[in-house]
Design a protein around this motif. Structure first.
Motif, PDB file in Angstrom:
ATOM      1  N   GLU A  19       0.823  -1.213   0.000  1.00 45.79           N
ATOM      2  CA  GLU A  19       0.000   0.000   0.000  1.00 45.79           C
ATOM      3  C   GLU A  19       0.853   1.257   0.000  1.00 45.79           C
ATOM      4  O   GLU A  19       0.497   2.274  -0.609  1.00 45.79           O
ATOM      5  CB  GLU A  19      -0.920  -0.015   1.219  1.00 45.79           C
ATOM      6  CG  GLU A  19      -2.053  -1.037   1.097  1.00 45.79           C
ATOM      7  CD  GLU A  19      -2.946  -1.050   2.329  1.00 45.79           C
ATOM      8  OE1 GLU A  19      -2.617  -0.278   3.268  1.00 45.79           O
ATOM      9  OE2 GLU A  19      -3.938  -1.796   2.350  1.00 45.79           O
ATOM     10  N   LEU A  20       2.031   1.161   0.756  1.00 44.04           N
ATOM     11  CA  LEU A  20       2.910   2.323   0.773  1.00 44.04           C
ATOM     12  C   LEU A  20       3.427   2.639  -0.630  1.00 44.04           C
ATOM     13  O   LEU A  20       3.453   3.803  -1.061  1.00 44.04           O
ATOM     14  CB  LEU A  20       4.091   2.051   1.711  1.00 44.04           C
ATOM     15  CG  LEU A  20       5.085   3.205   1.905  1.00 44.04           C
ATOM     16  CD1 LEU A  20       4.391   4.404   2.555  1.00 44.04           C
ATOM     17  CD2 LEU A  20       6.239   2.749   2.781  1.00 44.04           C
ATOM     18  N   ARG A  21       3.810   1.588  -1.331  1.00 39.76           N
ATOM     19  CA  ARG A  21       4.237   1.813  -2.717  1.00 39.76           C
ATOM     20  C   ARG A  21       3.096   2.366  -3.567  1.00 39.76           C
ATOM     21  O   ARG A  21       3.291   3.287  -4.384  1.00 39.76           O
ATOM     22  CB  ARG A  21       4.739   0.508  -3.322  1.00 39.76           C
ATOM     23  CG  ARG A  21       6.051   0.038  -2.720  1.00 39.76           C
ATOM     24  CD  ARG A  21       6.433  -1.308  -3.260  1.00 39.76           C
ATOM     25  NE  ARG A  21       7.627  -1.828  -2.582  1.00 39.76           N
ATOM     26  CZ  ARG A  21       8.107  -3.054  -2.740  1.00 39.76           C
ATOM     27  NH1 ARG A  21       7.477  -3.905  -3.551  1.00 39.76           N
ATOM     28  NH2 ARG A  21       9.191  -3.439  -2.104  1.00 39.76           N
ATOM     29  N   ARG A  27       0.571   3.993  -2.342  1.00 40.36           N
ATOM     30  CA  ARG A  27       0.346   5.382  -1.919  1.00 40.36           C
ATOM     31  C   ARG A  27       1.376   6.333  -2.528  1.00 40.36           C
ATOM     32  O   ARG A  27       1.051   7.474  -2.885  1.00 40.36           O
ATOM     33  CB  ARG A  27       0.387   5.467  -0.388  1.00 40.36           C
ATOM     34  CG  ARG A  27      -0.772   4.768   0.305  1.00 40.36           C
ATOM     35  CD  ARG A  27      -2.090   5.501   0.093  1.00 40.36           C
ATOM     36  NE  ARG A  27      -3.177   4.856   0.794  1.00 40.36           N
ATOM     37  CZ  ARG A  27      -3.905   3.869   0.347  1.00 40.36           C
ATOM     38  NH1 ARG A  27      -3.643   3.384  -0.871  1.00 40.36           N
ATOM     39  NH2 ARG A  27      -4.889   3.351   1.044  1.00 40.36           N
ATOM     40  N   GLN A  28       2.649   5.845  -2.584  1.00 36.82           N
ATOM     41  CA  GLN A  28       3.664   6.687  -3.225  1.00 36.82           C
ATOM     42  C   GLN A  28       3.303   6.961  -4.685  1.00 36.82           C
ATOM     43  O   GLN A  28       3.433   8.091  -5.165  1.00 36.82           O
ATOM     44  CB  GLN A  28       5.035   6.015  -3.140  1.00 36.82           C
ATOM     45  CG  GLN A  28       5.639   6.058  -1.743  1.00 36.82           C
ATOM     46  CD  GLN A  28       6.954   5.321  -1.662  1.00 36.82           C
ATOM     47  OE1 GLN A  28       7.355   4.682  -2.637  1.00 36.82           O
ATOM     48  NE2 GLN A  28       7.614   5.384  -0.505  1.00 36.82           N
ATOM     49  N   GLU A  29       2.863   5.864  -5.364  1.00 40.97           N
ATOM     50  CA  GLU A  29       2.421   6.064  -6.738  1.00 40.97           C
ATOM     51  C   GLU A  29       1.236   7.013  -6.799  1.00 40.97           C
ATOM     52  O   GLU A  29       1.160   7.893  -7.661  1.00 40.97           O
ATOM     53  CB  GLU A  29       2.056   4.717  -7.381  1.00 40.97           C
ATOM     54  CG  GLU A  29       3.232   3.821  -7.652  1.00 40.97           C
ATOM     55  CD  GLU A  29       4.091   4.360  -8.765  1.00 40.97           C
ATOM     56  OE1 GLU A  29       3.545   5.015  -9.673  1.00 40.97           O
ATOM     57  OE2 GLU A  29       5.316   4.142  -8.717  1.00 40.97           O
ATOM     58  N   GLU A  30       0.285   6.799  -5.808  1.00 45.07           N
ATOM     59  CA  GLU A  30      -0.875   7.702  -5.772  1.00 45.07           C
ATOM     60  C   GLU A  30      -0.452   9.130  -5.480  1.00 45.07           C
ATOM     61  O   GLU A  30      -1.005  10.091  -6.030  1.00 45.07           O
ATOM     62  CB  GLU A  30      -1.865   7.214  -4.705  1.00 45.07           C
ATOM     63  CG  GLU A  30      -2.610   5.938  -5.111  1.00 45.07           C
ATOM     64  CD  GLU A  30      -3.550   5.455  -4.019  1.00 45.07           C
ATOM     65  OE1 GLU A  30      -3.586   6.123  -2.961  1.00 45.07           O
ATOM     66  OE2 GLU A  30      -4.221   4.430  -4.226  1.00 45.07           O
ATOM     67  N   ILE A  31       0.585   9.255  -4.541  1.00 42.21           N
ATOM     68  CA  ILE A  31       1.070  10.607  -4.222  1.00 42.21           C
ATOM     69  C   ILE A  31       1.633  11.264  -5.473  1.00 42.21           C
ATOM     70  O   ILE A  31       1.398  12.445  -5.757  1.00 42.21           O
ATOM     71  CB  ILE A  31       2.126  10.533  -3.097  1.00 42.21           C
ATOM     72  CG1 ILE A  31       1.429  10.242  -1.760  1.00 42.21           C
ATOM     73  CG2 ILE A  31       2.917  11.830  -2.993  1.00 42.21           C
ATOM     74  CD1 ILE A  31       2.359   9.736  -0.690  1.00 42.21           C
ATOM     75  N   SER A  37       3.889   3.591  10.220  1.00 38.92           N
ATOM     76  CA  SER A  37       3.621   4.756   9.364  1.00 38.92           C
ATOM     77  C   SER A  37       4.492   5.941   9.757  1.00 38.92           C
ATOM     78  O   SER A  37       4.977   6.682   8.889  1.00 38.92           O
ATOM     79  CB  SER A  37       2.145   5.128   9.449  1.00 38.92           C
ATOM     80  OG  SER A  37       1.824   5.530  10.770  1.00 38.92           O
ATOM     81  N   LYS A  84       7.000   7.712   7.492  1.00 40.22           N
ATOM     82  CA  LYS A  84       6.967   9.164   7.308  1.00 40.22           C
ATOM     83  C   LYS A  84       8.345   9.767   7.485  1.00 40.22           C
ATOM     84  O   LYS A  84       8.792  10.622   6.707  1.00 40.22           O
ATOM     85  CB  LYS A  84       5.988   9.803   8.297  1.00 40.22           C
ATOM     86  CG  LYS A  84       4.536   9.679   7.895  1.00 40.22           C
ATOM     87  CD  LYS A  84       3.642  10.339   8.925  1.00 40.22           C
ATOM     88  CE  LYS A  84       2.169  10.171   8.574  1.00 40.22           C
ATOM     89  NZ  LYS A  84       1.293  10.789   9.595  1.00 40.22           N
TER      90      LYS A  84
END
Length: 646
Positions: free
Chosen positions: A362-364, A366-370, A476, A480
């Motif tokens: 999900e972090l990856r 989310r990074q892609e989403e970011i 998280s 962060k």
């Protein structure tokens, strides 16, 4: 050998003597040519000096003629100005003079009558008048004689000028003849010198002929000796050919043996190569086996380490197991609970690991989403900027805000009315009675226990979720922190990536430019090759046409025709120039001076003796001469010219 060397040295000496004689002759010829060239050079220098003197004389004559022309122009201008100032004689002056004379005579007669002269005086006056008339008549006759004498003087002057021109022409012809005689004498001298040079050359060539004759006799003797030696050498060659055939047969047998040995050698080499290939294969297999053996040894060492570690863990576990046996009686119940807790923790651990993996994924994501959201934010900012540019007017938005506020107030008022209706107990519809039966106390207690059990399960799940939530929060936070620390790295990396992308784009542009230049150069090279082929084909065609007796091509033919036309034009110009020079010679006066005076129109002088032989160059509009036809006459009908009255 010494005799042969002596003969060769004699031959070389004879050749060198012949070369020396030829070189001496060439030196003499060159010296003679140098003398002739020197004489020609001296003669050319003398001619040059003479031409320079003539040029200077011609320049001086030209200056004198130009000065004389300027003076004549000045005199002509003065005479013309005087003619313009003087009154023009229109031909009626003589008649006016006669009329005035008649008036004077009448006046005299009237005066004599008025004064009352005597008869003797009147006769005397009349006699005087008659004498005056005779004198006037004689004066007019003398004037006519003077005009005739002037005309004769002009004719004599013209004859004198023509004779002077003829004399000048004769002098020029005499000078040209003298110059021709001088040039002929010079040519005779040159031919005499050339004749003497040719005599010298002929004598030298005669000597050279004698030398060559002697050498020829020597060569004939040498040819005879060489023929004898050649016959002897032929016999020796026949003997040597027989020996060569014997040796050739031996060489063929040895070649066969050599071929057999070569075949054996090639077979041995093939066997050796095959054995070497097998040895190299075995060496490669041995090296692979060594690598596998070393890999197995490494695996065995790793397994031994794992076994040792496992044994150590087993020892520790045995110690713990003994301690646990000792504490088993005291903590039996707790052990079961702890076992359950351990199971739960293992499950939690598995869940957390899965969550960690999912969190990483999900972090990856989310990074892609970011990254995508950053792009969207940039796009939204752009759209906001565009929307701000196309923002509607504030007045309409304020009106909409007022209307929405009014609707909100109405909704609040309606809500207060509904609450008041709900709070009034007097109304019937305020309470709604539920249908159905009330359960028994046992059923209620069972339901309560069931609900408490479900509540406990829910609390456990809630605690688990709280733990998971705390772990996720911790992770998280770590992520962060890593993201915050990695922002600078990402920025630097992004800058480097942008720089590399810029460099890549620049290099691609350069490559494309180089490729385009290369393609252009290739196209130009192909074009030039095509032009070379066309030119070669045209050259071959030109050679073929030249061999067949035609022109190489149309351009060459045009150039040839142009050259011929130029030559013809030059000839015509030369003829025209000669004609102009011949015309100019007519205006030449004695002393090499040219005159610009027009010749008299003697062709129109009448032959009869009735009138005076004076030409009348005027036409019908006397005293004006007819004007010369202008450039616009080609657009006008040709006039009928009247004959000249003489």
């Amino acid at each position: 050998m010494f005799l042969k060397d002596l003969e060769f040295s004699k031959e070389k000496q004879a050749e060198l003597i012949g070369d020396r004689a030829t070189l001496d002759i060439n030196m003499k010829h060159i010296s003679l040519e140098r003398k002739t060239e020197h004489d020609i050079h001296c003669r050319k220098l003398r001619e040059k000096d003479r031409d320079l003197k003539n040029l200077k004389k011609a320049e001086l004559q030209f200056k004198v003629a130009s000065d004389a022309l300027e003076q004549v122009k000045l005199v002509y201008a003065k005479v013309k100005s005087q003619l313009d100032i003087a009154p023009k004689d229109d031909g009626t002056l003589f008649q006016k003079r006669k009329e005035l004379q008649k008036e004077v005579d009448l006046a005299k007669k009237t005066l004599a009558q008025q004064n009352g002269y005597t008869s003797h005086e009147r006769a005397r006056v009349e006699q005087m008048i008659l004498e005056q008339e005779n004198l006037l008549r004689d004066q007019s006759n003398l004037r006519l004689d003077v005009v005739d004498l002037k005309r004769l003087a002009a004719i004599k002057a013209d004859e004198r000028e023509s004779k002077a021109r003829d004399f000048v022409r004769a002098e020029l012809r005499y000078q040209r003849a003298q110059e021709d005689v001088k040039t002929k004498n010079l040519h005779i001298q040159d031919s005499a010198k050339k004749y003497s040079e040719m005599q010298h050359k002929l004598s030298d060539f005669a000597k050279l002929y004698d030398v060559i004759k002697n050498e020829r006799n020597k060569c004939v003797n040498l040819i005879q000796t060489s023929t004898q030696r050649a016959s002897e050498m032929r016999e020796k060659i026949k003997i040597l050919q027989n020996e060569i055939e014997i040796l050739r047969s031996k060489v063929n047998s040895k070649d066969r043996l050599l071929q057999k040995s070569h075949l054996k050698k090639n077979n041995a080499i093939a066997i050796r190569d095959s054995l070497r290939n097998e040895v190299s294969k075995q060496d490669r297999i041995g090296e692979e086996n060594k690598e596998k053996r070393e890999q197995k040894r490494m695996d065995i060492a790793k397994l031994n380490d794992l076994i040792n570690k496992a044994e150590e863990n087993m020892v520790q576990l045995r110690k713990r197991y003994e301690q646990s046996i000792q504490q088993r009686n005291d903590r039996g119940i707790k052990l079961i609970e702890r076992n359950e807790e351990v199971c739960v923790f293992y499950e939690k651990l598995n869940v957390q690991e899965t969550l960690l993996r999912n969190g990483d994924m999900e972090l990856r994501a989310r990074q892609e989403e970011i990254r995508i959201l950053e792009l969207e934010v940039a796009e939204l900012k752009r759209l906001i900027a565009v929307a701000k540019k196309t923002l509607p007017k504030k007045k309409s938005m304020d009106d909409e805000l007022v209307t929405t506020q009014i609707q909100l107030l109405l909704c609040r008022d309606h809500l207060l009315d509904l609450e008041k209706q709900l709070e009034t107990p007097s109304e019937d519809g305020r309470i709604r009675v539920l249908k159905g039966d009330d359960p028994k106390p046992d059923e209620l207690t069972a339901k309560v226990e069931e609900l408490e059990f479900r509540l406990a399960e829910k609390e456990e799940k809630l605690l688990e979720k709280a733990l998971i939530f705390e772990e996720v929060n911790r992770l998280s936070e770590r992520t962060k922190k890593k993201a915050e620390t990695g922002k600078e790295d990402t920025l630097n990396l992004a800058k480097k990536v942008n720089e590399f992308q810029g460099k890549i784009k620049a290099t691609t542009r350069k490559m494309m430019a180089m490729v385009s230049e290369l393609s252009m150069n290739q196209a130009s090279a192909m074009k030039l090759q095509q032009e070379v082929k066309e030119k070669e084909a045209l050259l071959e065609q030109c050679y073929i046409r030249m061999e067949s007796g035609e022109a190489p091509d149309e351009e060459a033919e045009k150039a040839w025709m142009k050259m011929l036309r130029d030559q013809q034009r030059k000839k015509q110009e030369k003829i025209r120039r000669a004609e102009v020079e011949a015309l100019q010679e007519q205006y030449k006066i004695a002393g090499d001076v040219y005159t610009t005076a027009e010749p008299r129109p003697n062709a129109y002088i009448p032959d009869d003796d009735a009138e005076l032989p004076i030409p009348r160059p005027y036409g019908a509009l006397a005293p004006f001469k007819p004007s010369e036809p202008g450039s616009s006459m080609r657009h006008v009908r040709k006039p009928a010219i009247k004959p000249i009255e003489i």
